[in-house]
Scaffold this active site. Structure first.
Site, short mmCIF file in Angstrom:
data_model
loop_
_atom_site.label_atom_id
_atom_site.label_comp_id
_atom_site.label_asym_id
_atom_site.label_seq_id
_atom_site.Cartn_x
_atom_site.Cartn_y
_atom_site.Cartn_z
N ARG A 69 0.73 -1.27 -0.12
CA ARG A 69 -0.14 -0.04 0.00
C ARG A 69 0.82 1.20 0.02
O ARG A 69 1.90 1.23 0.59
CB ARG A 69 -0.83 0.02 1.19
CG ARG A 69 -2.20 -0.56 0.90
CD ARG A 69 -3.22 -0.64 2.32
NE ARG A 69 -2.35 -0.98 3.66
CZ ARG A 69 -2.03 -0.31 4.27
NH1 ARG A 69 -2.11 0.96 4.58
NH2 ARG A 69 -1.57 -0.69 5.77
N TYR A 209 -0.95 -3.61 -6.70
CA TYR A 209 -0.94 -4.76 -5.49
C TYR A 209 -1.68 -4.43 -4.24
O TYR A 209 -2.03 -3.21 -3.87
CB TYR A 209 0.61 -3.99 -4.84
CG TYR A 209 1.34 -5.28 -4.04
CD1 TYR A 209 1.80 -6.30 -4.70
CD2 TYR A 209 0.86 -5.37 -2.46
CE1 TYR A 209 2.66 -7.08 -3.97
CE2 TYR A 209 1.51 -6.40 -1.99
CZ TYR A 209 2.32 -7.41 -2.64
OH TYR A 209 2.85 -8.37 -1.90
N LYS A 218 -9.20 -2.28 1.98
CA LYS A 218 -9.08 -1.05 2.71
C LYS A 218 -9.81 0.01 2.14
O LYS A 218 -10.28 0.78 3.06
CB LYS A 218 -7.71 -0.72 2.74
CG LYS A 218 -6.71 -1.96 3.27
CD LYS A 218 -6.96 -2.45 4.87
CE LYS A 218 -5.86 -3.50 5.09
NZ LYS A 218 -5.89 -3.81 6.60
N HIS A 238 -11.18 -1.84 11.65
CA HIS A 238 -9.77 -2.85 11.42
C HIS A 238 -9.53 -3.78 12.64
O HIS A 238 -8.61 -3.80 13.46
CB HIS A 238 -8.71 -1.79 11.33
CG HIS A 238 -7.41 -2.40 10.81
ND1 HIS A 238 -6.35 -1.97 10.80
CD2 HIS A 238 -7.60 -3.38 9.75
CE1 HIS A 238 -5.31 -2.66 10.21
NE2 HIS A 238 -6.05 -3.54 9.64
N SER A 260 -0.25 -2.66 12.69
CA SER A 260 0.50 -3.68 11.83
C SER A 260 1.54 -4.52 12.64
O SER A 260 2.31 -3.45 13.53
CB SER A 260 0.96 -3.39 10.52
OG SER A 260 1.74 -2.18 10.83
N CYS A 262 1.57 -6.81 14.88
CA CYS A 262 1.47 -7.17 16.34
C CYS A 262 0.86 -8.42 16.60
O CYS A 262 0.16 -8.86 17.59
CB CYS A 262 0.39 -5.98 16.79
SG CYS A 262 1.23 -4.66 17.50
N ASP A 285 -8.91 -9.43 9.73
CA ASP A 285 -8.73 -8.12 9.07
C ASP A 285 -9.84 -6.74 9.43
O ASP A 285 -9.61 -6.03 10.21
CB ASP A 285 -8.13 -8.08 7.92
CG ASP A 285 -7.34 -6.86 7.80
OD1 ASP A 285 -6.65 -6.27 8.55
OD2 ASP A 285 -7.35 -6.24 6.54
N ASN A 375 6.84 -7.90 2.56
CA ASN A 375 5.18 -7.82 2.38
C ASN A 375 4.83 -8.68 1.37
O ASN A 375 3.83 -8.65 0.77
CB ASN A 375 4.98 -6.51 1.96
CG ASN A 375 3.30 -5.89 2.22
OD1 ASN A 375 2.79 -6.48 3.13
ND2 ASN A 375 2.91 -5.36 1.16
N ARG A 377 2.82 -11.72 0.19
CA ARG A 377 1.35 -12.21 0.49
C ARG A 377 0.81 -13.65 -0.03
O ARG A 377 1.34 -14.14 -0.99
CB ARG A 377 0.36 -11.33 0.26
CG ARG A 377 0.72 -9.68 0.72
CD ARG A 377 0.03 -9.44 1.96
NE ARG A 377 0.50 -8.47 2.58
CZ ARG A 377 0.04 -7.70 3.60
NH1 ARG A 377 -1.08 -8.58 4.20
NH2 ARG A 377 0.38 -6.68 4.21
N ARG A 408 2.34 -2.79 20.47
CA ARG A 408 3.50 -3.45 20.82
C ARG A 408 4.45 -2.35 21.53
O ARG A 408 4.93 -1.29 21.31
CB ARG A 408 4.35 -3.68 19.77
CG ARG A 408 5.70 -4.18 19.51
CD ARG A 408 6.24 -4.34 18.18
NE ARG A 408 5.62 -5.78 17.51
CZ ARG A 408 6.48 -6.74 17.80
NH1 ARG A 408 7.23 -7.15 18.45
NH2 ARG A 408 5.78 -7.81 16.87
N TYR A 503 1.79 -15.68 21.47
CA TYR A 503 1.40 -17.00 20.67
C TYR A 503 0.12 -17.61 21.37
O TYR A 503 -0.82 -17.07 21.92
CB TYR A 503 2.37 -18.00 20.19
CG TYR A 503 3.59 -16.82 19.27
CD1 TYR A 503 3.04 -16.75 17.87
CD2 TYR A 503 4.76 -16.52 19.57
CE1 TYR A 503 3.88 -16.05 17.29
CE2 TYR A 503 5.69 -16.03 18.79
CZ TYR A 503 5.19 -15.62 17.69
OH TYR A 503 6.20 -15.13 16.65
N GLY A 504 0.29 -18.93 21.44
CA GLY A 504 -0.75 -19.84 21.90
C GLY A 504 -1.07 -19.58 23.42
O GLY A 504 -2.28 -19.66 23.80
O1 SAT Z 1 -2.43 -4.56 1.12
S1 SAT Z 1 -3.25 -4.62 2.02
O2 SAT Z 1 -3.86 -2.99 2.29
O3 SAT Z 1 -4.42 -5.31 1.73
C1 SAT Z 1 -2.81 -5.14 3.53
C2 SAT Z 1 -1.88 -4.08 4.18
O4 SAT Z 1 -1.17 -3.32 3.95
O5 SAT Z 1 -2.51 -3.72 5.50
MN MN Z 2 -5.19 -4.87 7.92
#
Ligand code: SAT
Ligand code: MN
Length: 595
Positions: A69, A209, A218, A238, A260, A262, A285, A375, A377, A408, A503-504
């Protein structure tokens, strides 16, 4: 096809402007999907992965300039600059439209214009909304087919109704006979991701992208939907949504918002370490929420797939995500192994010799360059998640018992604290932040505030967004039925070491939250809210955890919070007279408690 006059007219207008070779209405069928994928394999845009190792899956490499993004190319074009607020880029809507129309002129020459009708949310749900995306990217079509409900069935429910118009072009027209490139896009200075909040329109140009191009995510489900939610009295957030079942078989749903990096996807698909508990995933998300007739808030996941970060996803860190992308998945910017499978940093296996990097070079460990882009995916259907909740497609949504906020924070913020009231909870959401290192994203080191984890996603003035949250709480028929609000921090450190395993093991904190929602679990009042009594978070079987460590992870240190107050004041100053008085009041209470 459709009798929707607004839709037909809109498509015709854009056909005139973009001048594609042809217009194609997507029906969402299996045959259509396979044909588009086959065409992309034939053109060299995609690689079909090994059918035995990764059935039905495809591999793409983006242009190196088009990998994420682009926040500084993202605009909220409200009529008044003030309405976009201090956290958004603003541009005048008329000027932006004039500039972009010039760019859109003839931008689809030599290409097909695809029309994608899509539903955000289960088709026909009264929380769902319909959009239509125009795009010249077949990659976008096949991704939208995973991420949304798409095609003919959407046109059928749309009927003569209204939709959110979304225009997208990669901005790379082809001259007659010109050979296409693997990943067409425009240079950065020609990329524009724009939103017109008053008219609920989205115009995107120049990027292929993720969130720049898959406009349901988004752009629609957060930026435009946040505007619609304010107008109509609901919430577009979000947030992940998960279902939590205790050993007695009682179930509750919670949502969680984190900036992001976290571990949001990890929490959404968590495998509990405490015996007898179960976590199921509704979404990783985005959550759309409305009050039900019973006065509770109900949430749907507007999406139908996961657009997950691949690097450091492994059978160790997130087996459910790994299993979600075992088949029928689109991989972008990961590595391609010689046997036709994918690889990325942190996948948990050695990198096979001869693996091709996202930059299409044979991997050379000496180069210092990674195999996968950080990044990179996977686009995977949500129904493939082994932990998917049985109600994830329930059109009525799932009733929410708690909201979690978090970030964080190596210091100051305890593992968990609970809001005293809705208003106090909104205060907590408004101060969400994560510690960033200067190296990471070229920012000043320190706490980066990301209120409600919505910083890049709120389609209007963030101060007015806080006010909307406050108003929604007041509008509740029965305040006792509102979700309880908690702030969590898995990342507190002592002498440079994490105090909590994460985590768990976070299931232990979820279990405490579950009990609090049942009027159980023990909490003590502190200056910042309610913190668990030291023995009320179950720690049986948690190696290396003792009472003194638990005290440290839950500690509320007044001196640290005095420093925090100064940072909150600085953060709040940005919102000027749009900052709701209720939040100033909460800050004043905190200061008084610390005095
Ligand atoms: O590329 S997205 O916006 O779908 C994912 C992100 O960057 O949070
Ligand atoms: Mn997101």
């Amino acid at each position: 096809m459709t009798k929707n006059q607004k839709l037909i007219q809109w498509v015709n207008e854009w056909k005139e402007i973009c001048q594609p070779d042809s217009v194609y209405w997507c029906d969402g069928s299996e045959e259509e999907n396979q044909r588009l994928l086959d065409e992309m394999v034939a053109s060299g845009a995609a690689v079909k992965l090994n059918e035995k190792l990764r059935p039905g899956s495809y591999y793409f490499q983006s242009d190196p300039s088009d990998v994420a993004r682009v926040e500084d190319r993202t605009f909220i074009c409200s009529a008044k600059k003030e309405d976009a607020g201090p956290t958004n880029n603003w541009a005048d809507p008329a000027e932006m439209k004039a500039k972009m129309l010039e760019m859109y002129k003839g931008c689809m020459k030599g290409r097909t214009m695809y029309i994608i009708p899509f539903s955000m949310g289960p088709i026909g749900s009264n929380i769902a909304h319909i959009g239509v995306e125009i795009t010249d990217s077949a990659y976008v079509v096949v991704n939208m087919r995973i991420m949304t409900r798409m095609g003919k069935k959407v046109l059928d429910v749309l009927g003569e109704g209204d939709f959110v118009p979304c225009v997208h072009s990669v901005g790379a027209p082809l001259a007659p006979g010109q050979q296409d490139v693997k990943w067409p896009c425009a240079p950065i200075e020609k990329k524009y991701i724009t939103h017109f909040p008053e008219t609920h329109e989205i115009w995107s140009f120049g990027s292929g992208y993720g969130g720049n191009a898959l406009l349901g995510k988004k752009c629609f489900a957060l930026r435009i939907a946040s505007v619609m939610a304010k107008e109509q009295g609901w919430l577009a957030e979000h947030m992940l949504i998960l279902g939590l079942t205790n050993p007695r078989g009682e179930k509750k749903y919670v949502t969680a918002a984190f900036p992001s990096a976290c571990g949001k996807t990890n929490l959404a698909m968590l495998i509990p370490t405490i015996p007898g508990w179960k976590v199921e995933c509704v979404g990783d998300d985005i959550a759309w929420m409305k009050f039900g007739a019973d006065g509770r808030l109900y949430a749907i996941n507007p999406e139908a797939g996961f657009f997950g970060v691949a690097p450091f996803t492994s059978m160790e860190t997130n087996p459910n995500a790994m299993l979600s992308c075992r088949a029928n998945t689109i991989f972008t910017n990961v590595g391609l192994t010689p046997d036709g499978d994918v690889w990325w940093e942190g996948i948990g296996t050695e990198c096979p010799e001869g693996t091709i990097t996202w930059k299409n070079k044979v991997y050379d460990p000496a180069s210092g360059e990674p195999v996968a882009h950080p990044n990179a995916r996977f686009t995977a259907p949500a129904y493939q998640c082994p932990a998917i909740d049985s109600d994830w497609e329930n059109p009525a949504g799932v009733p929410i018992s708690a909201f979690l906020f978090g970030g964080r924070r190596p210091s100051t913020v305890p593992l968990i604290h609970e809001a005293r009231s809705w208003q106090h909870g909104v205060f907590m959401g408004s101060i969400v932040g994560s510690e960033v290192t200067a190296a990471a994203i070229g920012l000043k080191a320190g706490v980066r505030r990301d209120p409600f984890a919505m910083l890049p996603f709120c389609g209007y003035h963030m101060g007015d967004y806080f006010a909307h949250w406050l108003k929604l709480g007041k509008a509740a028929k029965d305040a006792a039925k509102l979700p309880k609000i908690f702030y969590v921090n898995w990342f507190r450190k002592d002498n440079g070491k994490f105090l909590w395993p994460g985590y768990g093991e976070n299931s232990r904190v979820l279990a405490y939250i579950f009990d609090r929602c049942n009027g159980q679990g023990e909490a003590v009042e502190t200056v910042i809210g309610k913190v668990p009594a030291v023995n009320s978070i179950p720690t049986e079987g948690l190696e290396g955890m003792d009472t003194s460590k638990m005290e440290k992870v839950l500690a509320v240190n007044k001196e640290e919070w005095k420093d925090e107050v100064a940072l909150i004041e600085e953060h709040y100053a940005r919102f000027g007279n749009h900052l709701p008085a209720e939040l100033s009041e909460e800050l004043a209470i905190l200061k008084k408690n610390l005095a």
